[in-house]
Motif scaffolding. Structure first.
Motif, PDB file in Angstrom:
ATOM      1  N   ARG A 195      14.644  10.653   8.958  1.00 34.30           N
ATOM      2  CA  ARG A 195      13.603  11.536   8.419  1.00 34.30           C
ATOM      3  C   ARG A 195      13.456  11.360   6.907  1.00 34.30           C
ATOM      4  NH1 ARG A 195      14.851  17.129  11.790  1.00 34.30           N
ATOM      5  NH2 ARG A 195      14.069  16.383  13.807  1.00 34.30           N
ATOM      6  N   LYS A 196      14.568  11.235   6.227  1.00 34.10           N
ATOM      7  CA  LYS A 196      14.506  11.031   4.778  1.00 34.10           C
ATOM      8  C   LYS A 196      13.849   9.690   4.447  1.00 34.10           C
ATOM      9  CE  LYS A 196      18.890  11.981   3.849  1.00 34.10           C
ATOM     10  NZ  LYS A 196      20.087  12.208   3.004  1.00 34.10           N
ATOM     11  N   LEU A 197      14.172   8.675   5.251  1.00 35.03           N
ATOM     12  CA  LEU A 197      13.577   7.367   5.009  1.00 35.03           C
ATOM     13  C   LEU A 197      12.057   7.407   5.221  1.00 35.03           C
ATOM     14  CD1 LEU A 197      13.856   4.342   4.441  1.00 35.03           C
ATOM     15  CD2 LEU A 197      14.199   3.988   6.898  1.00 35.03           C
ATOM     16  N   LEU A 198      11.604   8.126   6.236  1.00 35.83           N
ATOM     17  CA  LEU A 198      10.170   8.202   6.495  1.00 35.83           C
ATOM     18  C   LEU A 198       9.439   8.976   5.391  1.00 35.83           C
ATOM     19  CD1 LEU A 198      10.216   8.726  10.357  1.00 35.83           C
ATOM     20  CD2 LEU A 198       9.488   6.695   9.100  1.00 35.83           C
ATOM     21  N   ILE A 199      10.118   9.957   4.794  1.00 40.47           N
ATOM     22  CA  ILE A 199       9.545  10.627   3.616  1.00 40.47           C
ATOM     23  C   ILE A 199       9.406   9.626   2.471  1.00 40.47           C
ATOM     24  CG2 ILE A 199       9.976  12.348   1.825  1.00 40.47           C
ATOM     25  CD1 ILE A 199      11.372  14.022   3.941  1.00 40.47           C
ATOM     26  N   LEU A 200      10.452   8.840   2.282  1.00 39.66           N
ATOM     27  CA  LEU A 200      10.431   7.811   1.233  1.00 39.66           C
ATOM     28  C   LEU A 200       9.302   6.813   1.486  1.00 39.66           C
ATOM     29  CD1 LEU A 200      11.996   6.679  -1.238  1.00 39.66           C
ATOM     30  CD2 LEU A 200      13.396   5.386   0.365  1.00 39.66           C
ATOM     31  N   GLU A 201       9.160   6.399   2.731  1.00 37.43           N
ATOM     32  CA  GLU A 201       8.109   5.441   3.095  1.00 37.43           C
ATOM     33  C   GLU A 201       6.716   6.025   2.837  1.00 37.43           C
ATOM     34  OE1 GLU A 201       6.750   1.763   4.844  1.00 37.43           O
ATOM     35  OE2 GLU A 201       8.707   2.431   4.121  1.00 37.43           O
ATOM     36  N   THR A 202       6.520   7.292   3.194  1.00 36.94           N
ATOM     37  CA  THR A 202       5.224   7.934   2.972  1.00 36.94           C
ATOM     38  C   THR A 202       4.857   7.944   1.487  1.00 36.94           C
ATOM     39  OG1 THR A 202       5.582   9.357   4.887  1.00 36.94           O
ATOM     40  CG2 THR A 202       3.885  10.036   3.328  1.00 36.94           C
ATOM     41  N   ALA A 203       5.821   8.297   0.653  1.00 39.45           N
ATOM     42  CA  ALA A 203       5.562   8.337  -0.789  1.00 39.45           C
ATOM     43  C   ALA A 203       5.190   6.959  -1.327  1.00 39.45           C
ATOM     44  CB  ALA A 203       6.789   8.875  -1.519  1.00 39.45           C
ATOM     45  N   LEU A 204       5.872   5.925  -0.854  1.00 37.69           N
ATOM     46  CA  LEU A 204       5.603   4.574  -1.345  1.00 37.69           C
ATOM     47  C   LEU A 204       4.245   4.072  -0.855  1.00 37.69           C
ATOM     48  CD1 LEU A 204       9.167   3.060  -0.803  1.00 37.69           C
ATOM     49  CD2 LEU A 204       8.096   3.616  -2.992  1.00 37.69           C
ATOM     50  N   LEU A 205       3.919   4.346   0.402  1.00 37.89           N
ATOM     51  CA  LEU A 205       2.619   3.945   0.932  1.00 37.89           C
ATOM     52  C   LEU A 205       1.477   4.611   0.159  1.00 37.89           C
ATOM     53  CD1 LEU A 205       3.275   4.069   4.787  1.00 37.89           C
ATOM     54  CD2 LEU A 205       2.662   2.039   3.475  1.00 37.89           C
ATOM     55  N   LEU A 206       1.630   5.906  -0.075  1.00 35.22           N
ATOM     56  CA  LEU A 206       0.582   6.635  -0.789  1.00 35.22           C
ATOM     57  C   LEU A 206       0.462   6.176  -2.236  1.00 35.22           C
ATOM     58  CD1 LEU A 206       1.072  10.260   0.587  1.00 35.22           C
ATOM     59  CD2 LEU A 206      -0.701   8.624   1.189  1.00 35.22           C
ATOM     60  N   ASP A 207       1.585   5.784  -2.841  1.00 36.42           N
ATOM     61  CA  ASP A 207       1.529   5.300  -4.212  1.00 36.42           C
ATOM     62  C   ASP A 207       0.772   3.974  -4.284  1.00 36.42           C
ATOM     63  OD1 ASP A 207       2.443   5.865  -6.967  1.00 36.42           O
ATOM     64  OD2 ASP A 207       3.435   3.924  -6.757  1.00 36.42           O
ATOM     65  N   GLY A 208       1.034   3.093  -3.290  1.00 34.99           N
ATOM     66  CA  GLY A 208       0.278   1.853  -3.240  1.00 34.99           C
ATOM     67  C   GLY A 208      -1.199   2.107  -3.009  1.00 34.99           C
ATOM     68  N   TYR A 209      -1.493   3.056  -2.137  1.00 38.01           N
ATOM     69  CA  TYR A 209      -2.878   3.439  -1.855  1.00 38.01           C
ATOM     70  C   TYR A 209      -3.539   3.971  -3.123  1.00 38.01           C
ATOM     71  CZ  TYR A 209      -6.609   5.111   1.258  1.00 38.01           C
ATOM     72  OH  TYR A 209      -7.797   5.306   1.891  1.00 38.01           O
ATOM     73  N   ARG A 210      -2.804   4.809  -3.860  1.00 38.76           N
ATOM     74  CA  ARG A 210      -3.347   5.399  -5.089  1.00 38.76           C
ATOM     75  C   ARG A 210      -3.664   4.332  -6.127  1.00 38.76           C
ATOM     76  NH1 ARG A 210      -1.489   5.766  -9.725  1.00 38.76           N
ATOM     77  NH2 ARG A 210       0.547   5.042  -9.019  1.00 38.76           N
ATOM     78  N   GLU A 211      -2.807   3.324  -6.256  1.00 41.11           N
ATOM     79  CA  GLU A 211      -3.030   2.283  -7.254  1.00 41.11           C
ATOM     80  C   GLU A 211      -4.357   1.561  -7.009  1.00 41.11           C
ATOM     81  OE1 GLU A 211       0.254  -0.351  -7.247  1.00 41.11           O
ATOM     82  OE2 GLU A 211       1.664   1.083  -8.090  1.00 41.11           O
ATOM     83  N   VAL A 212      -4.591   1.175  -5.749  1.00 38.99           N
ATOM     84  CA  VAL A 212      -5.823   0.451  -5.437  1.00 38.99           C
ATOM     85  C   VAL A 212      -7.031   1.369  -5.584  1.00 38.99           C
ATOM     86  CG1 VAL A 212      -7.072  -0.797  -3.644  1.00 38.99           C
ATOM     87  CG2 VAL A 212      -4.627  -1.127  -3.912  1.00 38.99           C
ATOM     88  N   ASP A 213      -6.903   2.606  -5.108  1.00 37.96           N
ATOM     89  CA  ASP A 213      -8.013   3.546  -5.199  1.00 37.96           C
ATOM     90  C   ASP A 213      -8.398   3.787  -6.660  1.00 37.96           C
ATOM     91  OD1 ASP A 213      -9.845   5.459  -3.892  1.00 37.96           O
ATOM     92  OD2 ASP A 213      -8.678   6.949  -4.989  1.00 37.96           O
ATOM     93  N   THR A 214      -7.395   3.974  -7.517  1.00 36.10           N
ATOM     94  CA  THR A 214      -7.662   4.183  -8.944  1.00 36.10           C
ATOM     95  C   THR A 214      -8.335   2.958  -9.546  1.00 36.10           C
ATOM     96  OG1 THR A 214      -5.736   5.640  -9.133  1.00 36.10           O
ATOM     97  CG2 THR A 214      -6.602   4.694 -11.170  1.00 36.10           C
ATOM     98  N   HIS A 215      -7.841   1.773  -9.167  1.00 35.32           N
ATOM     99  CA  HIS A 215      -8.444   0.541  -9.688  1.00 35.32           C
ATOM    100  C   HIS A 215      -9.891   0.418  -9.245  1.00 35.32           C
ATOM    101  CE1 HIS A 215      -8.885  -3.662 -10.851  1.00 35.32           C
ATOM    102  NE2 HIS A 215      -9.325  -3.915  -9.621  1.00 35.32           N
ATOM    103  N   GLN A 216     -10.161   0.720  -7.968  1.00 29.71           N
ATOM    104  CA  GLN A 216     -11.526   0.611  -7.458  1.00 29.71           C
ATOM    105  C   GLN A 216     -12.463   1.598  -8.142  1.00 29.71           C
ATOM    106  OE1 GLN A 216     -11.247   1.015  -3.201  1.00 29.71           O
ATOM    107  NE2 GLN A 216     -10.707  -1.130  -2.886  1.00 29.71           N
ATOM    108  N   VAL A 217     -11.994   2.829  -8.356  1.00 30.71           N
ATOM    109  CA  VAL A 217     -12.826   3.833  -9.028  1.00 30.71           C
ATOM    110  C   VAL A 217     -13.142   3.385 -10.452  1.00 30.71           C
ATOM    111  CG1 VAL A 217     -12.843   6.179  -9.948  1.00 30.71           C
ATOM    112  CG2 VAL A 217     -12.060   5.772  -7.611  1.00 30.71           C
TER     113      VAL A 217
END
Length: 467
Positions: A195-217
């Protein structure tokens, strides 16, 4: 409600701080996994007291991976538990991948993303690689980079962020269901680490998503600004060219007109050349109006403010229009509110504004059509509404109607409405167009009754001393 586990209190403290990427990630994770985390068993390793925000800001963590590892107390023991769990799941992994794949590709809103066999195969390969990485036992910078890459790919593939979170939750449920069926002596600890690992994975996935989204905007904003700058530069060049041409044409045109009038004056009305020269003069007059429009648009003069008699200005404009043979069948009506305040404006520019708008409305009207002008109070402003019963405009034409040189008329310059807009903006007002095909057009002009702030202190025509 019972007490939250200690690491959840740490998460909540960071989420409430809300001042950094790590805090935002922690807040999001807490909201997404609140129900599951609430059931975590208490054990050693959770932080009893979160660090103060001041310590956190002084560089305690440099990556999202370090931030979330700390807040969920993810350590070497957890990594070893997950490595052993991966070995126990090795034979069950193909079936687990297929179940997760079925859940993902059937998610609503992903139509078109998983249509071809190659697309489905790509998702299957991503899942196999993801499970291999998930239970590798190594959770370092390479692990974080792979997770961020997966988040970026999802955005580039056109999948929304909610799909990413929901898909991860579906995978989490399938994995937990599979793990619950294992006969492991340390199953609770393994489930806790997962469960802790999946929380970690979610945060990392969303951070990668945020980077591209910010760049696109940011890229979209840069492209929009550059397009506006290019358009403004092109219009400036066109305006300069038009002004130069108009200036060079105006004087010779006046000379030609004078010469034609002299020749025509020497002819009898019965002369066959008399009407020909009359038509030449009409065309010269039309060309002269075009040249004047170019000069007015390219080199507008600032307003000379004075107290305007709006009813008188309207009557003068309507009187001029009434003398035009082409508008003999058009009916003009106007009404003015009795409580209309005195208007501070440039009377000459105001009449030019009214003339252009009423001309447009009359030209758009059908035979025996009606053009109405209504002047009302609009708060502290004066609102002029010109309505015709013509064919109206499509949404595209109405949107472009204020662009310089855009026209749908066979003999128009496309400068009438842009000149009106410049006059209105010079007075600190606003111009709006509302039109529908077959329902006519309304042009609404709002002008401040008093002097605009930029013109305060400018003498009006009644107080000027330099005349």
């Amino acid at each position: 409600m019972g007490k939250l586990p200690r690491f959840m209190r740490s998460l909540r403290t960071a989420a409430h701080a809300g001042r950094s990427k790590g805090a935002i990630q922690a807040r999001n994770i807490l909201e997404m996994d609140r129900s599951g985390l609430g059931a975590f068993p208490q054990r050693a390793g959770f932080h009893a007291t979160p660090p103060s925000f001041g310590v956190y800001c002084r560089g305690m963590f440099t990556t999202v991976l370090e931030q979330v590892k700390y807040y969920v107390s993810f350590g070497d023991d957890d990594a070893e538990q997950l490595r052993q769990l991966g070995q126990a799941l090795r034979l069950r992994m193909p079936a687990l991948v297929e179940r997760c794949l079925t859940q993902i590709i059937s998610w609503p809103g992903t139509e078109g993303a998983f249509e071809t066999p190659d697309q489905v195969m790509g998702v299957r390969q991503e899942l196999v690689a993801w499970f291999r990485r998930l239970f590798s036992g190594h959770y370092d910078a390479d692990f974080a980079a792979d997770a961020a890459r997966l988040g970026r790919n999802q955005l580039r593939d056109g999948l929304p962020q909610q799909f990413l979170v929901a898909a991860l939750e579906l995978v989490k449920l399938e994995v937990e269901r599979e793990v619950a069926g294992l006969a492991l002596p340390n199953l609770p600890a393994a489930q806790h680490a997962l469960r802790k690992l999946l929380i970690l994975e979610t945060a990392l996935l969303l951070d990668g998503y945020r980077e591209v989204d910010t760049h696109q905007v940011r890229q979209h904003e840069r492209d929009a600004v550059q397009a506006r700058l290019r358009e403004a530069e092109q219009l400036a060049h066109i305006g300069q060219l038009a002004a130069s041409l108009a200036h060079e044409i105006k004087n010779p045109l006046a000379g030609i007109s004078g010469a034609i009038q002299v020749i025509r004056a020497g002819l009898k009305p019965s002369d066959p050349h008399f009407p020909v020269l009359g038509e030449v003069l009409r065309q010269i007059h039309r060309l002269d109006r075009t040249v004047k429009d170019l000069l007015i648009y390219a080199r507008p003069r600032p307003p000379r403010y004075q107290r305007c008699d709006l009813p008188r200005a309207i009557e003068r404009v309507l009187a001029l229009l009434g003398k035009e043979p082409e508008f003999a069948s058009i009916r003009f009506e106007f009404s003015i509110a009795h409580d209309l305040p005195p208007l501070a404006a440039d009377e000459h520019l105001l009449e030019q504004l009214l003339m252009n708008l009423l001309l447009n409305a009359a030209q758009a009207s059908t035979v025996s059509g009606l053009v109405r002008l209504v002047a009302t109070c609009h708060g502290a402003d004066v609102r002029l509404s010109i309505v015709d019963e013509g064919a109206g405009m499509s949404e595209e034409v109405a949107r472009r109607a204020l662009e310089p040189f855009f026209t749908t008329k066979a003999r128009g310059t496309g400068l009438g409405l842009p000149i009106c807009l410049k006059i209105v903006e010079a007075h600190g007002g606003a111009l709006e167009i509302e039109s529908r095909p077959g329902a006519g057009t309304e042009v609404a002009v709002t002008l401040p009754a008093s002097l605009p702030s930029a013109a305060v202190g400018v003498p009006d025509e009644h107080t000027r001393t330099d005349r």
